[in-house]
Scaffold this motif. Sequence first.
Motif, short mmCIF file in Angstrom:
data_model
loop_
_atom_site.label_atom_id
_atom_site.label_comp_id
_atom_site.label_asym_id
_atom_site.label_seq_id
_atom_site.Cartn_x
_atom_site.Cartn_y
_atom_site.Cartn_z
N ASN A 2 4.47 6.15 2.35
CA ASN A 2 3.77 7.39 2.02
C ASN A 2 4.58 8.31 1.11
O ASN A 2 4.15 9.42 0.79
CB ASN A 2 3.35 8.14 3.28
CG ASN A 2 4.53 8.48 4.19
OD1 ASN A 2 5.64 8.74 3.72
ND2 ASN A 2 4.29 8.46 5.49
N THR B 262 -6.94 6.92 -6.00
CA THR B 262 -6.67 8.35 -5.88
C THR B 262 -7.95 9.18 -5.83
O THR B 262 -9.00 8.75 -6.31
CB THR B 262 -5.81 8.82 -7.08
OG1 THR B 262 -5.57 10.22 -6.98
CG2 THR B 262 -6.51 8.52 -8.39
N ILE C 224 0.85 -1.19 0.00
CA ILE C 224 0.00 0.00 0.00
C ILE C 224 0.88 1.24 0.00
O ILE C 224 1.72 1.42 0.89
CB ILE C 224 -0.92 0.02 1.24
CG1 ILE C 224 -1.87 -1.19 1.22
CG2 ILE C 224 -1.73 1.32 1.29
CD1 ILE C 224 -2.67 -1.36 2.50
N ASP D 4 -1.34 5.44 -4.52
CA ASP D 4 -1.90 6.79 -4.57
C ASP D 4 -1.09 7.60 -5.59
O ASP D 4 0.06 7.26 -5.88
CB ASP D 4 -1.81 7.43 -3.18
CG ASP D 4 -2.62 8.70 -3.07
OD1 ASP D 4 -3.35 9.04 -4.03
OD2 ASP D 4 -2.53 9.37 -2.02
N TYR E 93 -6.27 6.92 5.70
CA TYR E 93 -6.77 6.17 4.56
C TYR E 93 -5.94 4.91 4.34
O TYR E 93 -6.47 3.86 3.96
CB TYR E 93 -6.75 7.04 3.29
CG TYR E 93 -7.85 6.67 2.34
CD1 TYR E 93 -9.10 7.28 2.42
CD2 TYR E 93 -7.66 5.67 1.39
CE1 TYR E 93 -10.12 6.92 1.57
CE2 TYR E 93 -8.68 5.31 0.53
CZ TYR E 93 -9.91 5.93 0.63
OH TYR E 93 -10.93 5.56 -0.20
N ALA E 94 -4.63 5.01 4.61
CA ALA E 94 -3.77 3.83 4.48
C ALA E 94 -4.21 2.74 5.45
O ALA E 94 -4.25 1.55 5.10
CB ALA E 94 -2.32 4.21 4.74
N LYS F 251 -11.26 7.64 -5.07
CA LYS F 251 -11.70 7.66 -3.68
C LYS F 251 -13.03 8.41 -3.57
O LYS F 251 -13.27 9.32 -4.37
CB LYS F 251 -10.65 8.34 -2.80
CG LYS F 251 -9.30 7.66 -2.78
CD LYS F 251 -8.31 8.49 -1.97
CE LYS F 251 -6.93 7.87 -1.94
NZ LYS F 251 -5.94 8.71 -1.23
N GLU G 186 0.34 5.17 0.09
CA GLU G 186 -0.73 6.14 0.35
C GLU G 186 -0.21 7.22 1.30
O GLU G 186 0.39 6.91 2.33
CB GLU G 186 -1.92 5.41 0.97
CG GLU G 186 -2.99 6.28 1.59
CD GLU G 186 -3.66 7.18 0.58
OE1 GLU G 186 -3.68 8.41 0.83
OE2 GLU G 186 -4.16 6.68 -0.45
N ASP G 187 -0.42 8.49 0.93
CA ASP G 187 0.14 9.58 1.75
C ASP G 187 -0.72 9.93 2.96
O ASP G 187 -0.24 10.57 3.90
CB ASP G 187 0.37 10.83 0.89
CG ASP G 187 -0.93 11.54 0.52
OD1 ASP G 187 -1.96 10.84 0.39
OD2 ASP G 187 -0.90 12.77 0.36
#
Length: 233
Positions: free
Chosen positions: A32, A77, A5, A52, A12-13, A99, A7-8
């Motif tokens: 991230n 995203t 994964i 992402d 959400y991560a 998203k 994801e920043d």
Amino acid sequence: MKVLIIEDDDIYASALEIMIEDMGYQVAGIANNPTEALCLFRATSPDLVLMDIQLRGGGSGIDTARQMPSVPIIFVTAMQEDEVFEQAVQTDPFAYINKPVDRLALERSIRLAMHKYKNSLRSNDGSALHLKVGRQVQKVPIDYIYYLKVEKKQVIIALTDHQQVKVRMPLSKLTKLLPKQYFIQVHQSYTVNIRRVDKVTENYVQIGGEQIPISRRLKTPLIDALEKLKFKF
């Protein structure tokens, strides 16, 4: 199956992590930013990446995806601009999800991505693999393969015409793409095509003049497979 994964957004991560584990998959790691993402990618050899597009430090998920060969990528995203989508398409992703992510949609996207990925590596009749070598896709006839060997974070495919193909893919993943009755892992660094075996001794298999070491714990599956092939010891 291992899912990486990238994801920043930490919240959400975590939500993605819960969904992935609830689906029965293993989370290989969470990153991230591009640097951390590439380090985890090389260290964990994931089967699939959720990416992402906007990463921390001004990083780009699209640029990061270009540095991840031989793995299906699904972009997840909030960005909906056509220009961003067209840039993402150039990396040949297996899906593009906006998203907020619906769990069922994500699960089905993952299943479809893995199905398409496996099919993309095989020819229609199952006689060859299509592997990404550098920036090109190379056709490798399965019958021509002598053995697979791990060397310096890549796998060398030794062929009957004394050619070699080098790919960045875990040995275990590449072995699963081949007919399991003929391709047997005999060592942590080797998988052999038993139809090409010339000789078997206590410590090694000989194929095409090469002596390949046999791990003690993997010798029995090798012998069983050779006996089914009616190999003469």
